[in-house]
Enzyme design. Structure first.
Site, PDB file in Angstrom:
ATOM      1  N   HIS A  46     -10.471   1.827   5.137  1.00  0.00           N
ATOM      2  CA  HIS A  46     -10.945   0.476   5.526  1.00  0.00           C
ATOM      3  C   HIS A  46     -10.205  -0.037   6.766  1.00  0.00           C
ATOM      4  CE1 HIS A  46     -13.287  -0.303   1.775  1.00  0.00           C
ATOM      5  NE2 HIS A  46     -12.404   0.525   1.264  1.00  0.00           N
ATOM      6  N   TYR A  48      -2.166  -0.836  -3.848  1.00  0.00           N
ATOM      7  CA  TYR A  48      -2.320  -1.852  -2.796  1.00  0.00           C
ATOM      8  C   TYR A  48      -0.989  -2.463  -2.345  1.00  0.00           C
ATOM      9  CZ  TYR A  48      -7.330  -1.252  -3.118  1.00  0.00           C
ATOM     10  OH  TYR A  48      -8.584  -0.708  -3.078  1.00  0.00           O
ATOM     11  N   HIS A  88      -5.324  -7.184  -2.793  1.00  0.00           N
ATOM     12  CA  HIS A  88      -4.810  -6.399  -3.921  1.00  0.00           C
ATOM     13  C   HIS A  88      -5.591  -6.786  -5.183  1.00  0.00           C
ATOM     14  CE1 HIS A  88      -2.430  -4.423  -6.769  1.00  0.00           C
ATOM     15  NE2 HIS A  88      -1.286  -5.050  -6.660  1.00  0.00           N
ATOM     16  N   ASN A 133     -16.847  -3.704  -2.753  1.00  0.00           N
ATOM     17  CA  ASN A 133     -17.618  -2.962  -1.752  1.00  0.00           C
ATOM     18  C   ASN A 133     -19.047  -3.473  -1.713  1.00  0.00           C
ATOM     19  OD1 ASN A 133     -15.607  -1.211  -0.874  1.00  0.00           O
ATOM     20  ND2 ASN A 133     -16.182   0.446  -2.250  1.00  0.00           N
TER      21      ASN A 133
HETATM   22 FE1  HDE Z   1      -9.345   0.618  -1.988  1.00  0.00          FE
HETATM   23  N1  HDE Z   1      -7.674   0.771  -0.854  1.00  0.00           N
HETATM   24  N2  HDE Z   1      -8.687   2.159  -3.147  1.00  0.00           N
HETATM   25  N3  HDE Z   1     -11.089   0.652  -3.059  1.00  0.00           N
HETATM   26  N4  HDE Z   1     -10.072  -0.797  -0.833  1.00  0.00           N
HETATM   27  C1  HDE Z   1      -7.412   0.020   0.227  1.00  0.00           C
HETATM   28  O1  HDE Z   1      -5.355  -1.047   0.642  1.00  0.00           O
HETATM   29  C2  HDE Z   1      -7.426   2.626  -3.156  1.00  0.00           C
HETATM   30  C3  HDE Z   1     -11.410   1.451  -4.100  1.00  0.00           C
HETATM   31  C4  HDE Z   1     -11.229  -1.503  -1.003  1.00  0.00           C
HETATM   32  O2  HDE Z   1     -10.001  -5.516   3.684  1.00  0.00           O
HETATM   33  C5  HDE Z   1      -5.994   0.204   0.727  1.00  0.00           C
HETATM   34  O3  HDE Z   1      -4.618  -2.693   1.991  1.00  0.00           O
HETATM   35  C6  HDE Z   1      -7.260   3.583  -4.208  1.00  0.00           C
HETATM   36  C7  HDE Z   1     -12.590   0.982  -4.774  1.00  0.00           C
HETATM   37  C8  HDE Z   1     -11.407  -2.435   0.076  1.00  0.00           C
HETATM   38  O4  HDE Z   1      -7.855  -5.130   3.662  1.00  0.00           O
HETATM   39  C9  HDE Z   1      -5.392   1.169  -0.281  1.00  0.00           C
HETATM   40  C10 HDE Z   1      -8.472   3.683  -4.814  1.00  0.00           C
HETATM   41  C11 HDE Z   1     -12.989  -0.125  -4.074  1.00  0.00           C
HETATM   42  C12 HDE Z   1     -10.299  -2.286   0.889  1.00  0.00           C
HETATM   43  C13 HDE Z   1      -6.557   1.440  -1.204  1.00  0.00           C
HETATM   44  C14 HDE Z   1      -9.371   2.781  -4.146  1.00  0.00           C
HETATM   45  C15 HDE Z   1     -12.048  -0.318  -3.006  1.00  0.00           C
HETATM   46  C16 HDE Z   1      -9.485  -1.262   0.289  1.00  0.00           C
HETATM   47  C17 HDE Z   1      -5.895   0.571   2.182  1.00  0.00           C
HETATM   48  C18 HDE Z   1      -8.881   4.581  -5.973  1.00  0.00           C
HETATM   49  C19 HDE Z   1     -14.217  -1.013  -4.344  1.00  0.00           C
HETATM   50  C20 HDE Z   1      -9.996  -3.016   2.173  1.00  0.00           C
HETATM   51  C21 HDE Z   1      -5.382  -0.654   2.893  1.00  0.00           C
HETATM   52  C22 HDE Z   1      -8.098   4.379  -7.137  1.00  0.00           C
HETATM   53  C23 HDE Z   1     -14.143  -1.733  -5.578  1.00  0.00           C
HETATM   54  C24 HDE Z   1      -9.119  -4.199   1.936  1.00  0.00           C
HETATM   55  C25 HDE Z   1      -5.084  -1.587   1.849  1.00  0.00           C
HETATM   56  C26 HDE Z   1      -8.979  -5.017   3.204  1.00  0.00           C
HETATM   57  C27 HDE Z   1      -8.248  -0.845   0.810  1.00  0.00           C
HETATM   58  C28 HDE Z   1      -6.442   2.250  -2.260  1.00  0.00           C
HETATM   59  C29 HDE Z   1     -10.725   2.655  -4.496  1.00  0.00           C
HETATM   60  C30 HDE Z   1     -12.188  -1.386  -2.060  1.00  0.00           C
HETATM   61  C31 HDE Z   1      -4.780   2.433   0.293  1.00  0.00           C
HETATM   62  C32 HDE Z   1      -5.990   4.339  -4.524  1.00  0.00           C
HETATM   63  C33 HDE Z   1     -13.256   1.597  -6.005  1.00  0.00           C
HETATM   64  C34 HDE Z   1     -12.579  -3.382   0.268  1.00  0.00           C
HETATM   65  O5  HDE Z   1      -4.350   0.594  -1.014  1.00  0.00           O
END
Ligand code: HDE
Length: 721
Positions: free
Chosen positions: A79, A366, A343, A152
């Site tokens: 993202h 997060y 988060h 999402n």
């Molecule tokens: Fe994320 N995801 N994600 N994700 N995600 C991040 O956090 C992660 C997942 C989502 O606008 C990171 O600050 C793991 C699902 C959005 O700043 C990180 C897993 C969904 C955003 C991270 C998922 C999301 C992130 C990268 C699987 C939809 C952007 C930067 C367990 C429900 C937030 C950050 C923003 C961002 C990890 C799966 C949505 C790396 C480990 C499912 C919208 O922490």
């Protein structure tokens, strides 16, 4: 001991930035160093003579360059590319029956929000129009602290367990040896991983559908994805799925267009959001909830804890409970959009998690990622991340600490400070986790209720309109066509065959391959080393419905042209009435109208009036507009006929199934295009063409634009563009 928590309620409805003393206003101010010294010369470094070497002594130069050298922070690992807006959330009706969260009970509150939309795979500088999932993160600054709904624009996810996330992301990111391709899933490593991961098939349907190429961030849905819990004041829990419904409807562009937009304006979505807000056309999304009583947890054909499944709206309707209005652009991209830290674990009392194993992993990730991205455990002190209520605890010090804590104690319990700060009772708003009985073995494993990988993929495909299905098939042909290893294409065909036989056969035709009779065994390669293969084979559970209306964008509202971008092609001599009629009618409906002409500056109408030109054919492109109109005026049209770009504009808008309108002599420009059957003469050749509005009132043109696209044209003779 009295424990009074000071709640700054009136402050909550204020702009968040008003609460932040850091807002800079340099109007009328003198230039200083970071330490407040007034700068006299910001043009020249300190030198040993006019033509001499620069002196190490130049502390002003060194401060400036050092700060510049450190201006970048690591981009988000996923993202990375995003854009954001401030706004407010207003509740329609109190939800006290289900939750004690105050912002979901107070209909008079205007809860400030900050929303960040993003793509997932690309780097910070990649194109907005990549085929990808869009992030939809909302931070609610509530009077009980910050609540983040980090979702999402698709209601399901690729994988069921957080432990697979690094593999998924490594596979979709550019390949490690040459860092190609940027922001694209159309390459071997992504499809190799997917071909071994049958649980991803439902999400693959969504990502290959037009949902992955939205027309605007203002025209897409949002989903919390996981099942969460709402907890009421009596401690009773209900399961909940969160939805965001855009009031402008859900609309997409087509793939050829998306690729061209990526070249013509890679900032297309970012610009669209920014301009809509600047123009006062504030994007609006309704918050919807699907509520499931605790006793119904096992009533469905799928597991509520499985993030690869959605709850069809036919089974549990979406109740719209409030509206979010995005009404202010950030003042500074870096300070706000780049530094905002979301988060899923930022909760308020009344909302809780479930055991969804993907969500559970996210709860770790997060905060961890912010530590490396923002560089300090004090990232919550960055203005955009601060709650609008006071923070009191004994956490201390660390990099770049802003707060100056007073007093002698930094521990609890204490007597020296009279025990402050105190723990909050639940009745005072103290957060308590929902009590859940657990009696289980400690295992690495997955419930068999997670193993139906195909039924909802089929449900999604069946729910699409014919045009949407054909786009999805072409998307798969494109993506797999870019995959070099035939065995990977073959394995995907085997999986698609489990979803829908005609889908697999159509994709296979495009690839010049045969659908394998049997998917490769064992179908699930991702089994533990000592796992029993039988236990890991997918199951198929008959779904209680075969189609779900809400899954198709064809059923969205098509009753408005508000904020749509309309191009009017003109040159000197354009007819005054023809132009002003269409222009004023479109503006009255809230559309945006741009005058496109052979050159910038102004053109002269037939009555000699100067008309301001917004863009020339050099700076404009049809893919950046929703519709095109050519007004009458002989001289104007003769000039346009000499412009190859004007004719290309029309052909391309037609190819992308947009409304095309013309009046009087303007129709001659259509005659010069490929539109209509060459055998037919005159205007009759446009009569049977959907969305081509010739010599009709502006009302008919407006109706056509509101349809968004005339996909039925894709089955008619194509124009080269
Ligand atoms: Fe994320 N995801 N994600 N994700 N995600 C991040 O956090 C992660 C997942 C989502 O606008 C990171 O600050 C793991 C699902 C959005 O700043 C990180 C897993 C969904 C955003 C991270 C998922 C999301 C992130 C990268 C699987 C939809 C952007 C930067 C367990 C429900 C937030 C950050 C923003 C961002 C990890 C799966 C949505 C790396 C480990 C499912 C919208 O922490």
């Amino acid at each position: 001991m009295s424990k009074k928590i000071s709640k700054n309620k009136s402050a909550i409805s204020k702009k968040i930035t008003e609460l932040q003393p850091e807002m800079e206003n340099s109007e009328g101010q003198l230039l200083t160093t970071n330490h407040g010294l007034l700068i006299n010369d910001n043009q020249n470094s300190l030198k040993a003579g006019e033509r001499g070497a620069t002196l190490l002594e130049d502390f002003i130069l060194r401060e400036k360059i050092t700060h510049f050298d450190h201006e970048r922070i690591p981009e988000r690992i996923v993202h990375a590319r995003g854009t954001a807006a401030h706004g407010i959330f207003e509740l329609y009706k109190p939800l006290g029956k289900y939750t004690k969260a105050k912002f979901l009970n107070d209909v008079s509150a205007k809860t400030p929000v900050f929303v960040r939309f993003s793509t997932v795979a690309g780097s910070r500088g990649s194109s907005d129009l990549a085929r990808d999932v869009r992030g939809f993160s909302v931070k609610f600054y509530t009077e009980e602290g910050n609540y983040d709904l980090v979702g999402n624009n698709m209601p399901v996810f690729f994988i069921q367990d957080a432990i697979k996330f690094p593999d998924l992301i490594h596979a979709v990111k550019p390949e490690p040896h040459n860092e190609i391709p940027q922001a694209a899933s159309a390459h071997d490593t992504f499809w190799d991983f997917i071909s071994l991961m049958p649980e991803s098939m439902h999400m693959i349907m969504w990502v290959m559908s037009d949902r992955a190429i939205p027309r605007s961030l203002r025209m897409m849905e949002g989903f919390g994805v996981h099942t969460f819990q709402l907890i009421n004041a009596e401690g009773k829990s209900h399961f909940v799925k969160f939805h965001w419904k855009p009031l402008l409807g859900i609309h997409s562009v087509c793939w050829d267009e998306a690729q061209k937009i990526s070249g013509k304006d890679p900032d297309f979505h970012r610009r669209d959001l920014f301009e809509a807000i600047e123009n006062g056309a504030f994007p609006e999304f309704e918050l919807g909830v699907q509520i499931i009583p605790e006793k119904d947890e096992h009533k469905f054909d799928f597991d509520l804890l499985d993030p690869t499944k959605l709850i069809p709206e036919e089974l549990v309707p979406v109740e719209r409970i409030g509206k979010m209005t995005l009404n202010r652009n950030p003042d500074n991209f870096f300070a706000e959009t780049e530094q905002v830290a979301f988060h899923p674990g930022h909760l308020v009392p009344g909302i809780d998690f479930t055991n969804d194993p993907l969500l559970q992993g996210r709860l770790f990730s997060y905060t961890d990622t912010q530590l490396s991205r923002l560089g300090s455990s004090n990232f919550h002190e960055i203005p955009i991340n601060r709650p609008v209520v006071p923070v009191h605890n004994n956490q201390r010090d660390g990099h770049m600490r802003q707060m100056i804590n007073q007093g002698t104690t930094s521990y609890e319990p204490n007597t020296i400070r009279g025990g402050c700060p105190f723990q909050a009772k639940a009745a005072e708003g103290g957060f308590t986790s929902h009590t859940e009985r657990i009696d289980a073995n400690k295992i690495r494993g997955r419930s068999r209720s997670f193993f139906d990988h195909f039924s909802q993929a089929t449900l999604f495909f069946n729910s699409l309109s014919e045009a949407e299905q054909s786009h999805l098939i072409n998307a798969l042909r494109f993506e797999l066509g870019k995959v070099e290893r035939v065995e990977i294409r073959q394995r995907i065909l085997g999986l698609l065959n489990q979803v829908d036989k005609t889908l697999a056969a159509s994709v296979a035709t495009g690839l010049g391959l045969q659908v394998p009779k049997q998917p490769e065994a064992p179908m699930n390669h991702s089994i533990p080393a000592d796992g029993d293969e039988k236990k890991f084979q997918p199951v198929k559970v008959k779904q209680s419905i075969e189609r779900s209306e809400a899954l198709s964008m064809a059923n969205t509202n098509k009753n408005t042209i508000k904020t749509r971008m309309i191009a009017i092609l003109v040159a000197d001599g354009v007819d005054d009435n023809s132009l002003s009629d269409v222009q004023s009618s479109l503006l009255a409906e809230g559309a945006q109208v741009k005058i496109i002409a052979p050159h910038l500056g102004a053109i002269k109408s037939s009555k000699g009036k100067a008309i301001k030109v917004d863009q020339s054919f050099l700076t404009a492109a049809s893919v950046l507009f929703d519709a095109v109109f050519i007004p009458s005026g002989n001289k104007s049209v003769q000039a346009l006929l000499a412009e190859a770009d004007a004719i290309h504009f029309i052909n391309e808008a037609y190819k992308h199934c947009k409304a095309v309108g013309a009046e009087g002599e303007g129709i001659e420009l259509l005659h010069a295009s490929y539109i209509g059957d060459a055998k037919d003469k005159g205007n009759s050749k446009y009569k049977t063409l959907p969305g081509v509005v010739v010599d009709k009132s502006p009302k008919d043109f407006i109706k056509a634009i509101a349809q968004h696209r005339f996909w039925e044209r894709e089955k008619m003779p194509q124009v080269p563009a």
